[in-house]
Design a protein around this motif. Structure first.
Motif, short mmCIF file in Angstrom:
data_model
loop_
_atom_site.label_atom_id
_atom_site.label_comp_id
_atom_site.label_asym_id
_atom_site.label_seq_id
_atom_site.Cartn_x
_atom_site.Cartn_y
_atom_site.Cartn_z
N HIS A 1 0.36 -1.44 -0.18
CA HIS A 1 0.06 -0.31 -0.14
C HIS A 1 0.95 1.35 -0.07
O HIS A 1 0.44 2.14 -0.81
N SER A 2 1.98 0.77 0.51
CA SER A 2 2.64 2.09 0.83
C SER A 2 3.76 3.01 -0.67
O SER A 2 3.46 3.58 -0.88
N GLN A 3 3.60 1.63 -1.08
CA GLN A 3 4.35 2.22 -2.79
C GLN A 3 3.59 2.14 -3.42
O GLN A 3 3.58 3.28 -4.75
N ILE A 4 1.76 1.81 -3.54
CA ILE A 4 0.82 1.97 -4.55
C ILE A 4 -0.16 4.02 -4.22
O ILE A 4 0.41 4.87 -5.27
N LYS A 5 0.66 3.88 -2.94
CA LYS A 5 0.34 5.58 -2.62
C LYS A 5 1.36 6.31 -3.16
O LYS A 5 1.15 7.65 -3.19
N GLY A 6 3.19 5.71 -2.85
CA GLY A 6 3.39 6.87 -3.66
C GLY A 6 3.45 6.72 -4.87
O GLY A 6 3.32 7.78 -5.22
N THR A 7 3.22 5.82 -5.75
CA THR A 7 3.40 6.04 -7.08
C THR A 7 2.11 6.86 -7.48
O THR A 7 2.37 7.57 -8.35
N LYS A 8 0.88 6.89 -6.81
CA LYS A 8 -0.10 8.44 -6.88
C LYS A 8 0.17 8.95 -7.07
O LYS A 8 -0.36 10.55 -7.47
N ILE A 9 1.05 9.41 -5.81
CA ILE A 9 1.76 11.27 -5.60
C ILE A 9 2.50 11.45 -6.89
O ILE A 9 2.03 12.28 -7.83
N ASP A 10 3.38 10.14 -7.65
CA ASP A 10 3.93 10.56 -8.76
C ASP A 10 2.69 11.02 -10.09
O ASP A 10 3.06 11.33 -10.69
N MET A 11 2.26 10.04 -9.96
CA MET A 11 0.68 9.89 -11.14
C MET A 11 -0.07 11.85 -11.09
O MET A 11 0.57 12.39 -12.41
N ALA A 12 0.33 11.87 -9.45
CA ALA A 12 -0.20 13.37 -9.61
C ALA A 12 0.43 14.33 -10.01
O ALA A 12 -0.37 15.68 -10.25
N ALA A 13 1.73 14.49 -9.71
CA ALA A 13 2.69 15.24 -9.93
C ALA A 13 3.25 15.10 -11.68
O ALA A 13 3.01 16.33 -12.33
N ALA A 14 2.80 14.13 -12.25
CA ALA A 14 2.39 14.17 -13.45
C ALA A 14 1.16 14.84 -14.58
O ALA A 14 1.61 15.91 -15.22
N HIS A 15 0.08 14.97 -13.62
CA HIS A 15 -0.27 15.38 -14.26
C HIS A 15 -0.52 17.25 -13.82
O HIS A 15 -0.84 18.19 -14.69
N LEU A 16 -0.48 17.28 -13.16
CA LEU A 16 0.01 18.77 -13.16
C LEU A 16 1.30 19.48 -14.12
O LEU A 16 0.98 20.79 -14.27
N ASP A 17 1.97 18.60 -13.64
CA ASP A 17 3.38 18.58 -15.26
C ASP A 17 2.87 18.93 -16.57
O ASP A 17 2.77 19.56 -17.13
N MET A 18 1.18 18.28 -16.76
CA MET A 18 0.85 18.18 -18.29
C MET A 18 -0.24 19.19 -17.91
O MET A 18 -1.59 19.17 -18.85
N GLY A 19 -1.21 20.15 -16.50
CA GLY A 19 -1.41 20.67 -16.17
C GLY A 19 -2.93 19.97 -16.22
O GLY A 19 -3.60 20.80 -16.41
N ASP A 20 -2.97 19.42 -15.71
CA ASP A 20 -4.47 18.54 -15.35
C ASP A 20 -4.69 18.53 -13.57
O ASP A 20 -4.27 17.83 -12.99
N MET A 21 -4.76 19.80 -13.47
CA MET A 21 -5.52 19.66 -11.68
C MET A 21 -6.96 19.12 -11.63
O MET A 21 -5.89 18.46 -10.21
N ASP A 22 -7.81 18.39 -11.86
CA ASP A 22 -8.54 17.32 -12.18
C ASP A 22 -7.71 16.23 -11.92
O ASP A 22 -8.09 15.42 -11.03
N GLY A 23 -6.93 16.29 -12.51
CA GLY A 23 -6.21 14.52 -12.77
C GLY A 23 -5.42 14.48 -11.69
O GLY A 23 -5.44 13.64 -10.26
N ALA A 24 -4.99 15.67 -11.01
CA ALA A 24 -3.84 15.81 -9.86
C ALA A 24 -4.15 15.34 -8.68
O ALA A 24 -4.48 14.67 -7.95
N THR A 25 -5.61 15.72 -8.96
CA THR A 25 -6.44 15.61 -7.00
C THR A 25 -6.79 14.67 -7.14
O THR A 25 -7.06 14.16 -6.15
N GLU A 26 -7.91 14.02 -7.82
CA GLU A 26 -8.25 12.45 -8.17
C GLU A 26 -6.85 11.56 -7.67
O GLU A 26 -7.23 10.88 -6.69
N ALA A 27 -5.80 12.21 -8.27
CA ALA A 27 -4.65 11.14 -8.09
C ALA A 27 -4.21 10.74 -6.64
O ALA A 27 -4.00 9.93 -6.17
N LEU A 28 -4.59 12.05 -5.64
CA LEU A 28 -3.83 12.36 -4.50
C LEU A 28 -4.92 12.26 -3.93
O LEU A 28 -4.90 12.32 -1.94
N ARG A 29 -5.92 11.87 -3.67
CA ARG A 29 -7.16 11.63 -3.19
C ARG A 29 -6.89 10.72 -1.80
O ARG A 29 -7.57 10.76 -0.32
#
Length: 425
Positions: A341-369
């Motif tokens: 679970h910790s590794q999954i949560k870490g990857t979700k944070i990285d996914m959120a950061a990737a969405h931010l880098d692509m200009g997708d705030m909704d995707g970042a917020t969902e990934a961090l939920r």
């Protein structure tokens, strides 16, 4: 999944014994006050409220399969021995006996177990390495106890082959202590333990374990933003690492080092070389990954997560999101009890950061939920470090001054303020 019909203070204390925790550790694990645990000890017949009933049910799910099974087997076995005791003092005695028995024979017992065979130590190390749902502090305590028991047995052993096997167990225990010390925020202690783990692996003549401990030192150096030091460890590790998975893991960690040096050419080169190692790994499975596994295995999900982190450091959100998505798909395909679970949560944070880098705030917020909903006792330094990067991105263009970005940043700041390192006692 087995469930208790109704928790009492006595059953809760039996669960605490099964998990091998102090009052403080058990309280932190459940997310309750220490005085509540103390009250359960002093009033074993008390019935916790509905909220604590749910917490205790959820805690059973977070135990390793072996410990959970022993917990219920002891309670059921003693109850049958008592003739199916129901309520009253007979059941109280049965549960008390169960708690005492679990406290003395569980892998996670705080009292320690006198090991008579190397095989028993090896088996318990495998169980611990694969216990993905255990909190970092409890993993650290259990690894330390296994290390100490292996050292005690080594003091009574003179056969070179047995000593080599014991040095492997000690090295694995110290390596797990180093990894979880980092998760608990103790970086200096983690680095010291990682170096000791390398020395024990060297004494044992175990090339795969030595390569693994070098990889841990690389990871720690990357987190300290010392990629040159990480690549120095990489050079030493590649000279001893067997072909296949050991080299594969080292190259993916090295990709993160090259990314920190802003060297995309080297990142691509090392990832390409890792593909060749992947083919070798399929032909020749690594002994450490197969016999112990768990934390000492690598696999496709961790490889993809490392690649995602490297591309994030290079500010390539599209590539990072692709690799993070690959990692999450592999993780989610695992049985629920085996998902880290910790590794999954870490990857979700990285996914959120990737969405931010692509200009997708909704995707970042969902990934961090799911990450922002984690209780404090389930958080660690790795997750905090990843969220630090999120905060930096939110304070940069195009997000600086954006109302949604500010709101998300405030939620992250609140999360971090509730998270603190735990002492290594």
């Amino acid at each position: 999944m087995a469930r208790m019909e109704q928790w009492t203070g006595r059953f809760a204390c039996a669960l605490q014994a099964a998990a091998g925790m102090t009052n403080e550790g058990f309280a932190a694990w459940l997310g309750i006050a220490v005085r509540t645990v103390a009250y359960w000890h002093s009033r074993p017949e008390t019935v916790p409220g509905s909220a604590n009933q749910e917490l205790l049910d959820a805690a059973v799910d977070r135990l390793s399969d072996a410990v959970r099974s022993r917990f219920f087997q002891h309670i059921d076995g003693v109850a049958r021995k008592q003739g199916g005791a129901g309520s009253g003092s007979d059941l109280g005695d049965a549960v008390s006996d169960a708690a005492d028995a679990v406290a003395h024979d569980s892998l996670l017992s705080s009292a320690g177990v006198p090991y008579d065979s190397i095989e028993t130590l090896q088996q318990d190390m495998r169980v611990l390495a694969r216990s993905v749902g255990m909190a970092a502090f409890d993993t650290f305590s259990s690894a330390r106890r296994l290390r100490d028991d292996a050292r005690a047995l080594a003091d009574r052993t003179r056969r070179p082959g047995d000593l080599a096997d014991l040095f492997v167990v000690i090295g694995q225990g110290v390596a797990l202590m180093a990894s979880t010390a980092f998760d608990l925020g103790h970086w200096n202690e983690s680095a010291t333990l990682a170096r000791a783990a390398t020395q024990y692996a060297d004494l044992a003549g175990h090339a795969s374990l030595k390569a693994w401990t070098y990889g841990l030192q690389m990871t720690l150096a990357n987190w300290r933003n010392e990629p040159d030091a990480a690549l120095s460890y990489f050079g030493r590790a590649m000279r001893v690492a067997p072909d296949g998975e050991p080299k594969l893991r080292l190259r993916y960690i090295a990709a993160c080092s090259h990314a920190l040096l802003d060297d995309p050419v080297s990142v691509v080169a090392v990832l390409d070389a890792a593909q060749r190692d992947s083919e070798a790994a399929e032909r020749r499975p690594d002994e450490l990954a197969v016999t112990t596994g768990g934390e000492f295995a690598f696999g496709a999900a961790r490889a993809a997560a490392c690649a995602a982190a490297a591309w994030l450091d290079l500010r390539n959100g599209e590539q990072a999101a692709q690799y993070a998505g690959d990692a999450l798909r592999v993780y989610q395909a695992l049985p629920a009890a085996r998902r880290p679970h910790s590794q999954i949560k870490g990857t979700k944070i990285d996914m959120a950061a990737a969405h931010l880098d692509m200009g997708d705030m909704d995707g970042a917020t969902e990934a961090l939920r799911a990450v922002l909903a984690l209780p404090p006792q389930r958080r660690n330094v790795s997750l905090t470090g990843r969220l630090d990067r999120m905060e930096r991105l939110l304070n940069e263009a195009p997000w600086s001054g954006d109302a949604e970005a500010r709101q998300l940043g405030e939620r992250i700041a609140a999360w971090r303020s509730e998270t603190s390192a735990r002492p290594l006692v």
